[in-house]
Enzyme design. Structure first.
Site, PDB file in Angstrom:
ATOM      1  N   HIS A 131       0.865  -1.181   0.000  1.00 30.25           N
ATOM      2  CA  HIS A 131       0.000   0.000   0.000  1.00 30.25           C
ATOM      3  C   HIS A 131       0.904   1.233   0.000  1.00 30.25           C
ATOM      4  O   HIS A 131       2.001   1.196   0.562  1.00 30.25           O
ATOM      5  CB  HIS A 131      -0.830  -0.050   1.286  1.00 30.25           C
ATOM      6  N   ASP A 208       2.828  -4.426   8.256  1.00 33.03           N
ATOM      7  CA  ASP A 208       1.623  -3.625   8.049  1.00 33.03           C
ATOM      8  C   ASP A 208       0.439  -4.587   8.123  1.00 33.03           C
ATOM      9  O   ASP A 208       0.172  -5.326   7.183  1.00 33.03           O
ATOM     10  CB  ASP A 208       1.706  -2.924   6.690  1.00 33.03           C
ATOM     11  N   GLN A 211      -4.757  -5.267   6.892  1.00 33.42           N
ATOM     12  CA  GLN A 211      -5.721  -6.227   6.337  1.00 33.42           C
ATOM     13  C   GLN A 211      -5.676  -7.563   7.064  1.00 33.42           C
ATOM     14  O   GLN A 211      -6.368  -8.507   6.655  1.00 33.42           O
ATOM     15  CB  GLN A 211      -5.426  -6.463   4.842  1.00 33.42           C
ATOM     16  N   LYS A 234     -10.893  -0.458   9.979  1.00 37.17           N
ATOM     17  CA  LYS A 234     -11.048  -1.677   9.176  1.00 37.17           C
ATOM     18  C   LYS A 234     -11.397  -2.871  10.063  1.00 37.17           C
ATOM     19  O   LYS A 234     -11.512  -3.997   9.592  1.00 37.17           O
ATOM     20  CB  LYS A 234      -9.768  -1.946   8.386  1.00 37.17           C
ATOM     21  N   CYS A 372      -4.645   2.342  -3.806  1.00 37.33           N
ATOM     22  CA  CYS A 372      -3.455   2.913  -3.156  1.00 37.33           C
ATOM     23  C   CYS A 372      -2.267   1.986  -3.283  1.00 37.33           C
ATOM     24  O   CYS A 372      -1.455   1.855  -2.356  1.00 37.33           O
ATOM     25  CB  CYS A 372      -3.701   3.234  -1.688  1.00 37.33           C
TER      26      CYS A 372
HETATM   27  C1  PLP Z   1      -5.855   0.654   4.497  1.00 40.95           C
HETATM   28  C2  PLP Z   1      -4.424   0.252   4.465  1.00 40.95           C
HETATM   29  C3  PLP Z   1      -3.431   1.126   4.877  1.00 40.95           C
HETATM   30  C4  PLP Z   1      -3.718   2.534   5.315  1.00 40.95           C
HETATM   31  O1  PLP Z   1      -4.573   2.550   6.400  1.00 40.95           O
HETATM   32  P1  PLP Z   1      -5.194   3.932   6.909  1.00 40.95           P
HETATM   33  O2  PLP Z   1      -6.287   3.494   7.809  1.00 40.95           O
HETATM   34  O3  PLP Z   1      -5.700   4.651   5.691  1.00 40.95           O
HETATM   35  O4  PLP Z   1      -4.110   4.671   7.591  1.00 40.95           O
HETATM   36  C5  PLP Z   1      -2.134   0.677   4.865  1.00 40.95           C
HETATM   37  N1  PLP Z   1      -1.836  -0.565   4.470  1.00 40.95           N
HETATM   38  C6  PLP Z   1      -2.769  -1.442   4.072  1.00 40.95           C
HETATM   39  C7  PLP Z   1      -2.373  -2.812   3.680  1.00 40.95           C
HETATM   40  C8  PLP Z   1      -4.099  -1.055   4.050  1.00 40.95           C
HETATM   41  O5  PLP Z   1      -5.019  -1.918   3.646  1.00 40.95           O
END
Ligand code: PLP
Length: 414
Positions: A131, A208, A211, A234, A372
């Site tokens: 992302h 990260d 997800q 999320k 993104c």
């Molecule tokens: C949504 C997402 C982000 C960014 O998250 P925010 O809530 O917009 O800060 C970063 N990495 C992954 C894999 C995402 O799905």
């Protein structure tokens, strides 16, 4: 992987759906089919009600005041920190830092760790599926420091090529930052194995988990990651709140990200000393109601069981993959062996934005765009895809509705 665990017989998706007011509404005269949970999840009554109660009956600031309401707010706020520590199996509660979201968590590490420990000629490793939130902060750091961003390639299925990854790790590598699950193509990356490879060379590792944390059991001690980040919104929680987990030694060695109130021990015009972790990284009045709402969201998810969530979403993934594969002209982008419930697809001759619009006419909400993650789109030679992403509150009937809406879309363009 948790996705393989069996679904408890008590799992009742219709009962779960009744917890989410938005899921009952109509869109364009059709029942809403919400397949955009990878962008943000819907909120259960429990979370909405908890935040309303806090604002209407308990509202006060945290930490600074000793009056009753403030003491209670602080208790609730710190209660969420304990819930998150348990959720991630963090050894200590002080390893949990509240941020605005995944994006801020990564920026915090890029500043607090990166500006202090990354120098000219050093290297930072990310993957081709990241992302933008896990690319741009590192790129900014590299530009500032004269360091180099290196990229782990993916194969055609969307799996990272581990032999290439190993070759990238060297004495100049300072940190590896990889998504646990790709938001664009759904691949579950083998982060535990990747972390061990990095640690064998003394390299730090950030995961990260935007997800992953809302969809499967995550154990930061088992993974042995140095940092783990995710977003509340999320995970059925409110927007504007996220989590950074870090190992104690590195969090203590890092510089603060933002300076201000609440993050200090003492301030004079000559010198400021910082508060111990986690407060060193929490400058200013935090998103109190959102932190408390996130605590309720975590309790809600744990009430259903992350293993049940993973099992049901895996069923949805398998069913959705079958339904979409049977439609002529539909191509699924991202066919890794280990996948989360995210299906990115294209339809021959139809722009993804048109797919998104026509599906919306049928009440089906998917994301259309580059998610993104422009580099991974480029890797597969497409500017964008349509993406259906599932949560535990989705049903197979909704996937049928998606399939029908796609067939109708194809007819419109035929
Ligand atoms: C949504 C997402 C982000 C960014 O998250 P925010 O809530 O917009 O800060 C970063 N990495 C992954 C894999 C995402 O799905």
């Amino acid at each position: 992987m948790s996705a393989q665990t069996a679904l408890a017989p008590t799992f009742d998706v219709e009962k779960i759906r009744a917890d989410f007011p938005t899921l009952a509404r109509e869109v364009n005269g059709k029942p809403l089919v919400y397949l955009d949970s990878a962008a943000t999840s819907q909120k259960p009554h429990a979370v909405i009600d908890r935040m309303t109660k806090f604002y209407s009956e308990e509202y006060s600031t945290v930490r600074r005041s000793i009056h009753l309401l403030s003491a209670k707010a602080t208790q609730a706020y710190e209660g969420t920190r304990r819930l998150v520590a348990k959720l991630l199996n963090a050894p200590e509660t002080r390893q949990i830092i509240f941020t605005k979201g995944t994006t801020e968590g990564i920026n915090l590490v890029a500043h607090g760790f990166g500006r202090k420990f990354v120098g000219e000629g050093d290297e930072i490793v990310v993957s081709a599926t990241e992302h933008h939130a896990n690319i741009v902060p590192w790129q900014m750091l590299c530009n500032e420091k004269g360091a180099k961003l290196r990229v782990i390639p993916v194969n055609d299925a969307g799996e990272l090529i581990l032999e290439e990854y190993e070759k990238l790790l060297n004495e100049r590598t300072k940190i590896v930052a990889v998504g646990h699950v790709s938001n664009a193509i759904g691949t579950i990356h083998p982060v535990k194995e990747m972390i061990a490879l990095a640690h064998a060379k003394g390299i730090r590792f950030l995961v990260d988990g935007a997800q992953a944390a809302p969809h499967m059991n995550v154990d930061v001690q088992d993974l042995d990651c140095d940092f783990y980040v995710f977003s509340g919104h999320k995970a059925c929680g409110p927007t504007g709140i996220g989590i950074l987990y870090g190992k104690v030694d590195i969090l203590e060695a890092m510089d603060p990200f933002l300076g201000g109130g609440d993050m200090i021990e003492s301030v004079t015009f000559e010198k400021t000393t910082y508060a111990p972790i986690p407060h060193k990284f929490e400058a200013g009045t935090p998103a109190i109601a959102d932190v408390i709402g996130l605590g309720t969201a975590i309790e809600y998810l744990q009430g259903i069981g992350l293993e049940n969530i993973a099992a049901w979403e895996h069923e949805l993934l398998e069913y959705g993959t079958k339904v979409l594969s049977e439609i002529p002209g539909v191509k699924i982008i991202g066919t890794a062996k280990h996948k989360a419930a995210i299906i990115s697809f294209t339809i021959e001759g139809i722009h993804p934005h048109d797919i998104g619009t026509l599906l919306d006419n049928e009440g089906v909400a998917v994301r259309a765009g580059h998610h993104c993650a422009q580099p991974v789109m480029a890797r597969y030679g497409v500017p964008a895809t349509a993406r259906a992403s599932f949560a535990f509150y989705n049903t197979k009937a909704e996937i049928d509705a998606l399939g029908q809406a796609i067939r109708k879309t194809i007819e419109v363009f035929a």
